[in-house]
Design an enzyme around this catalytic site. Sequence first.
Site, short mmCIF file in Angstrom:
data_model
loop_
_atom_site.label_atom_id
_atom_site.label_comp_id
_atom_site.label_asym_id
_atom_site.label_seq_id
_atom_site.Cartn_x
_atom_site.Cartn_y
_atom_site.Cartn_z
N GLU A 50 89.97 -24.98 1.79
CA GLU A 50 89.14 -23.93 1.19
C GLU A 50 89.84 -22.59 1.27
OE1 GLU A 50 86.59 -24.48 -0.50
OE2 GLU A 50 85.52 -26.24 0.24
N THR A 101 92.34 -25.20 -8.54
CA THR A 101 91.05 -25.88 -8.56
C THR A 101 89.89 -24.90 -8.36
OG1 THR A 101 89.86 -27.82 -7.76
CG2 THR A 101 90.96 -26.47 -6.09
N GLU A 103 82.02 -26.99 -12.84
CA GLU A 103 82.81 -28.07 -13.45
C GLU A 103 82.49 -28.35 -14.93
OE1 GLU A 103 81.34 -28.28 -10.44
OE2 GLU A 103 83.13 -28.12 -9.19
N ASP A 140 88.01 -35.58 -5.72
CA ASP A 140 88.20 -34.91 -7.02
C ASP A 140 89.57 -34.29 -7.30
OD1 ASP A 140 87.56 -33.03 -5.06
OD2 ASP A 140 85.87 -32.14 -6.12
N ARG A 200 90.83 -20.79 -2.26
CA ARG A 200 90.07 -19.58 -2.58
C ARG A 200 90.84 -18.31 -2.24
NH1 ARG A 200 83.71 -21.09 -1.83
NH2 ARG A 200 83.97 -23.34 -1.80
C1 DMJ Z 1 85.27 -25.29 -5.87
O1 DMJ Z 1 85.44 -24.72 -4.63
C2 DMJ Z 1 86.49 -26.01 -6.34
O2 DMJ Z 1 86.40 -26.20 -7.69
C3 DMJ Z 1 86.70 -27.31 -5.63
O3 DMJ Z 1 87.80 -28.02 -6.10
C4 DMJ Z 1 85.49 -28.19 -5.78
N1 DMJ Z 1 84.26 -27.53 -5.74
C5 DMJ Z 1 84.05 -26.15 -5.85
C6 DMJ Z 1 83.12 -25.77 -6.98
O4 DMJ Z 1 82.15 -26.67 -7.27
#
Ligand code: DMJ
Length: 643
Positions: free
Chosen positions: A168, A549, A454, A300, A172
């Site tokens: 995370e 992501t 998403e 994912d 982020r």
């Molecule tokens: C985000 O923090 C990122 O997209 C992560 O890969 C998966 N989920 C959340 C958003 O839903």
Amino acid sequence: MSFNFGISNISRGNNSYKDKPTSSSLPLYYNSKNSNPFAPKHNRNKKILMLFKGFLYSILLYIVYIFISNAIDGGVSNKTNWQRAQLEVKQAMAESWHDYEKYAWGKDVYHPISKVGENMGPKPLGWMIVDSIDTLMIMNLDEEVSRAKDWIKNDLDYNFNYEVNTFETTIRMLGGLLSAYHLSKDDLYLDKAVSLANSLHGAFDSKTGIPYSSVNLATGKGIPNHVDNGASSTAEVATLQLEFKYLSKLTGELDWWRLSEKIMEVLDSNKPQDGLVPIYVNPDTGIYQGNLIRLGSRGDSYYEYLLKQYLQTNEQESIYWQMYKESVNGVKKHLLGKSEPNKLTFVGELNQGIKGELSNKMDHLVCFYGGLLALGATKGLPLKEARNSPNWNKNNEDDFELGESLTYTCYKMYNEVEKTGLSPEIVHFNTETGESNKDFIIKPLDRHNLQRPETVESLFYLYRLTGEEKYRKWGYEIFKNFIKYTKVVNKDGDVSYSSLKDVTSLNQDGTPKFKDSVESFWWAETLKYLYLLFDDSDKISLREYVFNTEAHPLPIFEMGDYFKTGWKRQPTLPSNEEPKMRQKDEKIDRNKNIPNAQPVDKSIEEEAKDILKNLPKNSKNDEDIKLEQKEKLNKILKDIENE
Ligand code: DMJ
């Protein structure tokens, strides 16, 4: 603090004073033959009347035109209206952000209903500000960017005693800083990124190089997951590469490159069958743990970064393309289902591995996959152009089509929810004919909505690649429902946006069931993708950028002579063989008393025997493979002894 809603400086046609033509640029009216000021008065009056009538008719015509186009297209069909939609998104961003600025500036967590902010640790991590600053930049919210920058400069310091989640924090914070650096070319962001990366370094110090789930920012010590037998999530360890590789490219520091590609090497040495992988991996053995395979949580972005790593280095690292293609084929072979009665395509889960039954559960998180498939098929080119390229084939066409079908399913996960038109966190698809007229059910614990990105992410990709208006219309419908049901105005007139507890029902007074929380990805991803979906200028072009992501755009770059792929794949097992993805040994289970641990049902020694047994029989390189495998096994067994 002054709050500029950011849209005041937007030009409003020719109405502004400064846009009026100056006298020298006025048409030479008095010199024109047809406008003689000395002409008889009745003629002039007639002309004025005619002009006035013409003016009235054109206004009338314009109103009719707007009315008809609204009736046909649900209100946002022509170019001007998409620009308006984009402004509405910008307005939502500004409102939502200003509320955070006013009540919780600098805090990592914000409760928008109770107007309370808090930090996760003893000092702030910049969770909201760092994750959102590139969205503010992309939307040209300049004053907001400047306040965010000042905060990052003066209040953000990653050197303190606190345990953060490696993944995370990377996607982020590191992703946010790197993208802010790229968009602004301001060294401040790069300096902070380097300091953060140095603090995260210890996460990679496991026996195999598979990162630990957490790391202490001050000591730099990697910390195994406190649950799941110390295993790291597969998605988490395989979703650090874009960020660290770009950092490597920027700084010339090869270490980051090597550390992140090593993870891919270790993961791939498990030889996943049909490209599908369980959602846990042990950082000390590098071996997958458990059998659960899914494209939802913890699985994912493993699949996402296979493609994106290939795109990031301008299609120069074919190893990731191979892995990506294998996984897509695996998904097609094992994970797809069709719902009843409307035959929606969905991606299910395999609780018992690829030989087990398909569960019809699908997380909203899976909805990134439609856009990913489309991106993978054209590699960022518009579909029409890609179809004309020599490399286009049936496979690309199939992938693209599947991407479109899945995105439609994800749109229906919103559109079919009667009360709010917003998707729940998880749905279970109905696959039995005649049982129900609903394609999916929503279980009580899955009714919440965290304003996740998403689906709008996939809509953004599909619109960019096809130019088809329907994707914008679906996105606009979703956006409007976010406004309608997640926007809160309190008695003081403060506007904020909140996640929901339940999308399937409202309170008795008709208000939504707010959760009193807002996730940083609402700003970092959801509103960014919506803004870009309505953008007509190809801002952040898919030919030049990969989004990490967390929707932080990072530039595609050439590897040059300095960077190269430092590993090779081992030959894969024939697909009828058992993959090496079984459970781990009690002996190396340092966290075995921890509750919620992943079930353990097979020892590593047994697994080792499996590998020997499963070696390919007719391959040319049998001996080489055996040798390699033996070496690897010896290493694993030695590690176990050392424990
Ligand atoms: C985000 O923090 C990122 O997209 C992560 O890969 C998966 N989920 C959340 C958003 O839903």
